[in-house]
Design a protein around this motif. Structure first.
Motif, mmCIF file in Angstrom:
data_model
loop_
_atom_site.group_PDB
_atom_site.id
_atom_site.type_symbol
_atom_site.label_atom_id
_atom_site.label_comp_id
_atom_site.label_asym_id
_atom_site.label_seq_id
_atom_site.Cartn_x
_atom_site.Cartn_y
_atom_site.Cartn_z
ATOM 1 N N MET A 1 0.817 -1.198 0.000
ATOM 2 C CA MET A 1 0.000 0.000 0.000
ATOM 3 C C MET A 1 0.857 1.256 0.000
ATOM 4 N N HIS A 2 1.890 1.289 0.878
ATOM 5 C CA HIS A 2 2.703 2.493 1.001
ATOM 6 C C HIS A 2 3.469 2.812 -0.288
ATOM 7 N N ARG A 3 3.861 1.769 -1.031
ATOM 8 C CA ARG A 3 4.577 2.009 -2.291
ATOM 9 C C ARG A 3 3.662 2.689 -3.307
ATOM 10 N N ILE A 4 2.379 2.369 -3.283
ATOM 11 C CA ILE A 4 1.431 2.969 -4.223
ATOM 12 C C ILE A 4 1.341 4.473 -4.006
ATOM 13 N N ILE A 5 1.220 4.896 -2.760
ATOM 14 C CA ILE A 5 1.106 6.328 -2.469
ATOM 15 C C ILE A 5 2.380 7.057 -2.873
ATOM 16 N N ARG A 6 3.531 6.477 -2.517
ATOM 17 C CA ARG A 6 4.801 7.124 -2.869
ATOM 18 C C ARG A 6 4.952 7.240 -4.384
ATOM 19 N N THR A 7 4.613 6.166 -5.090
ATOM 20 C CA THR A 7 4.744 6.168 -6.549
ATOM 21 C C THR A 7 3.819 7.206 -7.188
ATOM 22 N N LEU A 8 2.577 7.238 -6.763
ATOM 23 C CA LEU A 8 1.616 8.196 -7.313
ATOM 24 C C LEU A 8 2.041 9.634 -7.030
ATOM 25 N N ARG A 9 2.541 9.864 -5.834
ATOM 26 C CA ARG A 9 2.973 11.220 -5.473
ATOM 27 C C ARG A 9 4.147 11.684 -6.322
ATOM 28 N N THR A 10 5.151 10.817 -6.446
ATOM 29 C CA THR A 10 6.342 11.220 -7.203
ATOM 30 C C THR A 10 6.036 11.354 -8.689
ATOM 31 N N LEU A 19 1.630 17.395 -1.016
ATOM 32 C CA LEU A 19 0.482 16.494 -1.014
ATOM 33 C C LEU A 19 -0.313 16.658 0.273
ATOM 34 N N GLY A 20 0.389 16.772 1.394
ATOM 35 C CA GLY A 20 -0.291 16.957 2.667
ATOM 36 C C GLY A 20 -1.138 18.220 2.680
ATOM 37 N N ALA A 21 -0.607 19.301 2.109
ATOM 38 C CA ALA A 21 -1.350 20.566 2.070
ATOM 39 C C ALA A 21 -2.624 20.424 1.240
ATOM 40 N N LEU A 22 -2.568 19.627 0.185
ATOM 41 C CA LEU A 22 -3.743 19.453 -0.678
ATOM 42 C C LEU A 22 -4.874 18.712 0.016
ATOM 43 N N ILE A 23 -4.520 17.850 0.965
ATOM 44 C CA ILE A 23 -5.565 17.058 1.632
ATOM 45 C C ILE A 23 -5.664 17.383 3.120
ATOM 46 N N GLN A 24 -5.048 18.500 3.531
ATOM 47 C CA GLN A 24 -5.122 18.990 4.904
ATOM 48 C C GLN A 24 -4.557 18.002 5.920
ATOM 49 N N VAL A 41 -7.259 5.834 6.745
ATOM 50 C CA VAL A 41 -8.635 5.412 6.940
ATOM 51 C C VAL A 41 -9.377 5.624 5.623
ATOM 52 N N GLN A 42 -10.560 5.042 5.498
ATOM 53 C CA GLN A 42 -11.283 5.057 4.221
ATOM 54 C C GLN A 42 -11.473 6.474 3.687
ATOM 55 N N GLN A 43 -11.832 7.400 4.558
ATOM 56 C CA GLN A 43 -12.096 8.765 4.123
ATOM 57 C C GLN A 43 -10.847 9.415 3.529
ATOM 58 N N ASN A 44 -9.711 9.262 4.215
ATOM 59 C CA ASN A 44 -8.467 9.842 3.705
ATOM 60 C C ASN A 44 -7.990 9.141 2.446
ATOM 61 N N ALA A 45 -8.226 7.831 2.363
ATOM 62 C CA ALA A 45 -7.845 7.091 1.155
ATOM 63 C C ALA A 45 -8.614 7.611 -0.056
ATOM 64 N N LYS A 46 -9.893 7.911 0.139
ATOM 65 C CA LYS A 46 -10.697 8.439 -0.969
ATOM 66 C C LYS A 46 -10.188 9.817 -1.393
ATOM 67 N N ILE A 47 -9.848 10.658 -0.416
ATOM 68 C CA ILE A 47 -9.318 11.987 -0.736
ATOM 69 C C ILE A 47 -8.004 11.873 -1.502
ATOM 70 N N SER A 54 -6.203 8.703 -9.044
ATOM 71 C CA SER A 54 -5.839 7.286 -9.132
ATOM 72 C C SER A 54 -7.033 6.350 -9.044
ATOM 73 N N GLY A 55 -8.220 6.843 -9.387
ATOM 74 C CA GLY A 55 -9.393 5.974 -9.353
ATOM 75 C C GLY A 55 -9.711 5.560 -7.932
ATOM 76 N N ASP A 56 -9.591 4.253 -7.662
ATOM 77 C CA ASP A 56 -9.800 3.775 -6.292
ATOM 78 C C ASP A 56 -8.612 2.938 -5.815
ATOM 79 N N ARG A 57 -7.441 3.150 -6.421
ATOM 80 C CA ARG A 57 -6.268 2.329 -6.093
ATOM 81 C C ARG A 57 -5.876 2.446 -4.621
ATOM 82 N N VAL A 58 -5.818 3.677 -4.119
ATOM 83 C CA VAL A 58 -5.415 3.856 -2.725
ATOM 84 C C VAL A 58 -6.472 3.286 -1.796
ATOM 85 N N GLN A 59 -7.744 3.468 -2.135
ATOM 86 C CA GLN A 59 -8.826 2.932 -1.302
ATOM 87 C C GLN A 59 -8.755 1.413 -1.221
#
Length: 254
Positions: A1-10, A19-24, A41-47, A54-59
């Motif tokens: 899971m963590h690799r997906i977020i890092r990859t999408l961000r970079t 990225l943090g500023a964009l999602i508070q 959590v589900q809510q932050n994953a959706k944001i 990324s569709g629903d990849r992080v979720q």
């Protein structure tokens, strides 16, 4: 899971801070997602999916990670916690899990034959996000016995840090912490710790045991817990006096 977020961000040329500023969220929270210490959590994953396109990849990845990290008996309660608008907890012996520091939680998790402590610890810290998420955090009312403030878990320095963190949490607008003083004598809470979650106007309970924990959904049993809750609240100090008691206890550990 963590690799997906890092990859999408970079891939999108964003720093953790951006990225943090964009999602508070803080950059440290993004870092914790990316190094696997926390699962969104589900809510932050959706944001995150919305912001990263990324569709629903992080979720999907975070849901899988949460499912793997929860003990079977805890999974139903964790799902209720995440959906709850109001959480209530009475703790007789320890700080409520949703308000524990990393060091305090780890020390508790290492008591007894617990397997995979790092995963259990990451899971417990992830559950705390229900109180700190940017959009509509749950309200949390915690009642703790005075003995919690003076029962050593970890080193004295870690206890002082935990109690300072508890006092800081109680200053948030969605969190209330009450302490039952030693003068309470015998009261309902001596029968044991419990928690309650209000989900879609329905109340559910949770009671720990040596064999795991039980979600309470039977209306009669929930009503019994409600009566116990009113009992412990009637003996607890107001928020301001409780806050002062917590800060005084910090001094005993410093």
């Amino acid at each position: 899971m963590h690799r997906i977020i890092r990859t999408l961000r970079t891939e999108r040329g964003l720093s953790q801070q951006q990225l943090g500023a964009l999602i508070q969220l803080s950059a440290s929270s993004i870092g914790s997602y990316e190094n696997g210490r926390l699962v969104p959590v589900q809510q932050n994953a959706k944001i995150l999916d919305d912001v990263l396109g990324s569709g629903d990849r992080v979720q999907r990845a975070s849901a899988e990670a949460r499912g793997m990290s929860f003990a079977g008996f805890l999974r139903p309660w964790a799902e209720m916690e995440e959906r709850a608008t109001l959480l209530r907890s009475f703790q007789l012996a320890v700080v409520p899990g949703l308000l524990q520091t990393r060091e305090y939680a780890e020390r508790l998790l290492r008591v007894g034959p617990v397997d995979d402590v790092p995963t259990r610890l990451a899971n417990r810290l992830t559950r705390q996000q229900v109180l700190t998420r940017a959009d509509d955090p749950a309200e949390f009312i915690a009642v703790i016995d005075r003995g919690v403030l003076h029962r050593q878990v970890g080193t004295p320095e870690q206890m002082a840090e935990q109690l300072r963190s508890l006092a800081e949490a109680a200053a948030r607008p969605n969190i209330w912490v009450h302490v039952v003083p030693g003068s309470a004598d015998a009261y309902h809470g001596l029968n044991g710790s419990f928690a309650m979650a209000t989900v879609d106007d329905h109340v559910f309970g949770y009671v720990d045991s040596h064999f795991g924990g039980d979600v309470i959904s039977n209306p009669a049993d929930v009503q019994t817990l409600e009566r116990s809750w009113e009992g412990v609240r009637s003996y607890a100090l107001p928020v301001e006096e409780s806050h002062d008691m917590i800060l005084k206890a910090v001094q005993t550990w410093s």
